[in-house]
Design a protein around this motif. Structure first.
Motif, short mmCIF file in Angstrom:
data_model
loop_
_atom_site.label_atom_id
_atom_site.label_comp_id
_atom_site.label_asym_id
_atom_site.label_seq_id
_atom_site.Cartn_x
_atom_site.Cartn_y
_atom_site.Cartn_z
N THR A 1 23.38 12.12 50.60
CA THR A 1 24.74 12.55 50.31
C THR A 1 25.28 11.82 49.09
OG1 THR A 1 25.14 12.96 52.67
CG2 THR A 1 27.06 12.80 51.24
N LEU A 2 25.83 12.59 48.14
CA LEU A 2 26.36 12.05 46.90
C LEU A 2 27.87 12.23 46.86
CD1 LEU A 2 23.65 13.53 44.54
CD2 LEU A 2 23.70 11.26 45.53
N GLN A 3 28.50 11.76 45.80
CA GLN A 3 29.95 11.80 45.69
C GLN A 3 30.45 13.01 44.91
OE1 GLN A 3 31.85 9.57 47.38
NE2 GLN A 3 29.85 8.92 48.16
N GLN A 4 29.56 13.87 44.48
CA GLN A 4 30.00 15.06 43.76
C GLN A 4 29.00 16.19 43.97
OE1 GLN A 4 29.36 15.29 39.35
NE2 GLN A 4 29.11 13.07 39.51
N GLN A 5 29.41 17.39 43.57
CA GLN A 5 28.57 18.56 43.75
C GLN A 5 27.26 18.42 42.97
OE1 GLN A 5 30.39 22.36 43.18
NE2 GLN A 5 32.26 21.82 44.27
N THR A 6 26.18 18.81 43.59
CA THR A 6 24.86 18.71 42.99
C THR A 6 24.25 20.10 42.90
OG1 THR A 6 24.58 16.53 43.98
CG2 THR A 6 22.61 17.60 43.12
N GLY A 7 24.14 20.62 41.68
CA GLY A 7 23.62 21.97 41.50
C GLY A 7 22.13 22.07 41.69
N GLY A 8 21.38 21.06 41.29
CA GLY A 8 19.93 21.13 41.40
C GLY A 8 19.30 19.76 41.37
N ALA A 9 18.16 19.62 42.05
CA ALA A 9 17.40 18.37 42.08
C ALA A 9 15.96 18.68 41.74
CB ALA A 9 17.49 17.72 43.45
N LYS A 10 15.42 17.98 40.74
CA LYS A 10 14.04 18.19 40.31
C LYS A 10 13.29 16.86 40.34
CE LYS A 10 14.86 22.51 39.05
NZ LYS A 10 14.29 23.65 39.77
N PRO A 11 11.99 16.90 40.61
CA PRO A 11 11.21 15.66 40.62
C PRO A 11 11.02 15.11 39.21
CG PRO A 11 9.77 17.55 40.95
CD PRO A 11 11.17 18.07 40.99
N LEU B 1 14.35 11.34 41.11
CA LEU B 1 14.83 12.70 40.86
C LEU B 1 15.69 12.73 39.60
CD1 LEU B 1 16.05 13.61 44.47
CD2 LEU B 1 13.91 14.33 43.40
N VAL B 2 15.76 13.92 38.99
CA VAL B 2 16.77 14.21 37.98
C VAL B 2 17.69 15.24 38.61
CG1 VAL B 2 15.29 15.94 36.87
CG2 VAL B 2 17.25 14.99 35.63
N LEU B 3 18.99 14.95 38.59
CA LEU B 3 19.97 15.80 39.26
C LEU B 3 20.90 16.44 38.25
CD1 LEU B 3 21.02 13.55 42.30
CD2 LEU B 3 19.12 15.15 42.11
N HIS B 4 21.11 17.73 38.44
CA HIS B 4 22.10 18.47 37.66
C HIS B 4 23.39 18.45 38.46
CE1 HIS B 4 23.35 22.55 35.67
NE2 HIS B 4 23.98 21.51 35.14
N LEU B 5 24.31 17.55 38.09
CA LEU B 5 25.55 17.34 38.81
C LEU B 5 26.70 18.10 38.17
CD1 LEU B 5 25.12 13.48 39.19
CD2 LEU B 5 24.71 15.19 40.96
N GLN B 6 27.82 18.11 38.86
CA GLN B 6 29.00 18.79 38.33
C GLN B 6 29.42 18.22 36.98
OE1 GLN B 6 32.42 18.62 40.91
NE2 GLN B 6 33.41 20.34 39.92
N GLU B 7 29.22 16.91 36.78
CA GLU B 7 29.68 16.26 35.56
C GLU B 7 28.60 16.07 34.51
OE1 GLU B 7 31.43 12.65 36.96
OE2 GLU B 7 33.26 13.64 37.65
N VAL C 1 23.02 12.74 30.56
CA VAL C 1 23.95 13.55 29.78
C VAL C 1 25.25 13.66 30.57
CG1 VAL C 1 24.38 15.77 28.69
CG2 VAL C 1 22.05 14.92 28.84
N TYR C 2 26.38 13.41 29.93
CA TYR C 2 27.67 13.50 30.62
C TYR C 2 28.53 14.50 29.87
CZ TYR C 2 31.75 11.94 33.27
OH TYR C 2 32.84 11.89 34.11
N TRP C 3 28.84 15.63 30.56
CA TRP C 3 29.60 16.69 29.87
C TRP C 3 30.73 17.21 30.75
CZ3 TRP C 3 24.30 19.41 29.42
CH2 TRP C 3 23.88 19.91 30.66
N GLU D 1 36.99 19.99 33.12
CA GLU D 1 37.76 20.45 34.26
C GLU D 1 37.45 21.93 34.55
OE1 GLU D 1 42.40 20.68 35.85
OE2 GLU D 1 41.92 19.82 33.88
N GLY D 2 37.23 22.22 35.81
CA GLY D 2 36.99 23.60 36.23
C GLY D 2 35.58 24.09 36.04
N MET D 3 34.67 23.21 35.55
CA MET D 3 33.28 23.59 35.33
C MET D 3 32.38 22.98 36.40
SD MET D 3 33.69 25.45 32.63
CE MET D 3 32.03 25.76 31.96
N THR D 4 31.29 23.65 36.69
CA THR D 4 30.36 23.16 37.70
C THR D 4 28.92 23.46 37.29
OG1 THR D 4 29.92 23.11 40.08
CG2 THR D 4 30.34 25.27 39.09
N ALA D 5 27.98 22.86 37.98
CA ALA D 5 26.56 23.06 37.67
C ALA D 5 26.08 24.42 38.13
CB ALA D 5 25.73 21.96 38.33
#
Length: 280
Positions: A51-61, A67-73, A89-91, A94-98
């Motif tokens: 469990t993480l603190q933000q939305q996680t769009g994808g997890a890759k090995p 893992l490398v995670l494609h997070l909301q931020e 990468v930090y991008w 507001e209002g955007m998601t993975a």
């Protein structure tokens, strides 16, 4: 097409997304973005949850472990224990998601980001192992599926916002693409993409509760009804890459059933392409 569809993971995911077969561990990675969860399912055994603190769009090995995670931020690296996070990468906007992610043969990541309401202004970015990144396409509505052809010459994008699967000519060594065009109209909202060794594309149609299979020229060659209302993602897995895993959603359904939110599986008529690890 006729196929026996089974429940692989008896979950109740709010929005099961981004299934990925981790060849190194022979496990299935999948996420539940609204719950901030990353799952790892070992067929026939357990489904572990991080469990993480933000939305996680994808997890890759990662080839280095973890893992490398494609997070909301943005995109972040996690160690093998899921305890230490390093932003690559930090991008955050507001209002955007993975959206969707895929890893190409060179170990490079491709990731889409979109508005939470899927109204437009989404993009496809290339994320190199050293952390350098660049936007390649700027006008996606809901890029929920990415895939690459067996010979690495074609790059596919499933855009649920336009109900199309698009195709681009792809140079995997240079990390460049062009000649964007429509491969096919899905007649529904494509969510997730997977390609088999025959070059055919599979997508979940999230507003119809079915899978579609398309020939390389865009012809619809098969439809499989699913016992869920809203499939959300799919991938090939198993030791022979003949198991097709489908993640599903419960959120937003007026009357969810016991199968909505589970991870489904079926035996595919063709072997899937192997997945690659991120080399960063």
């Amino acid at each position: 097409m006729h196929a026996q569809v089974d429940i692989a993971v008896q979950a109740a995911a709010r929005s099961g997304q981004a299934p990925t077969w981790d060849i190194g561990t022979e496990t299935l990675l999948w996420t539940d973005p609204p719950a901030g969860e990353v799952h790892r399912y070992r067929p026939g055994h357990t489904n572990a949850t991080m469990t993480l603190q933000q939305q996680t769009g994808g997890a890759k090995p990662r080839s280095r472990g973890g893992l490398v995670l494609h997070l909301q931020e943005g995109v972040a690296l996690f160690d093998a224990h899921g305890e230490q996070r390093t932003w690559l990468v930090y991008w955050a906007r507001e209002g955007m998601t993975a959206g969707a992610t895929t890893i190409d043969r060179t170990g490079r990541m491709w990731a889409t980001t979109m508005r939470e309401d899927e109204s437009g202004d989404g993009w496809l970015a290339r994320v190199n192992p050293d952390g350098s990144a660049g936007v390649i396409i700027k006008d996606l509505k809901a890029g929920l599926g990415l895939a690459i052809s067996p010979d690495d010459s074609r790059f596919y994008i499933a855009d649920a916002g336009t109900s199309r699967i698009e195709i681009l000519d792809f140079d995997v060594e240079a990390g460049l693409m062009g000649n964007r065009r429509t491969l096919c109209e899905v007649g529904g909202q494509p969510s997730g993409l997977a390609v088999d060794t025959e070059g055919t594309l599979w997508t979940a149609v999230r507003d119809k509760g079915e899978l579609h299979r398309y020939a390389p020229d865009g012809e619809l060659v098969g439809t499989i009804p699913l016992p869920v209302q809203r499939p959300a993602g799919l991938c090939f897995g198993g030791r022979d890459l003949r198991d097709l895993y489908i993640t599903t959603t419960r959120d937003g359904l007026p009357s969810p059933t016991g199968t909505d939110g589970t991870v489904l599986s079926l035996h595919a008529p063709a072997e899937g392409l192997r997945t690659y690890a991120f080399t960063g």
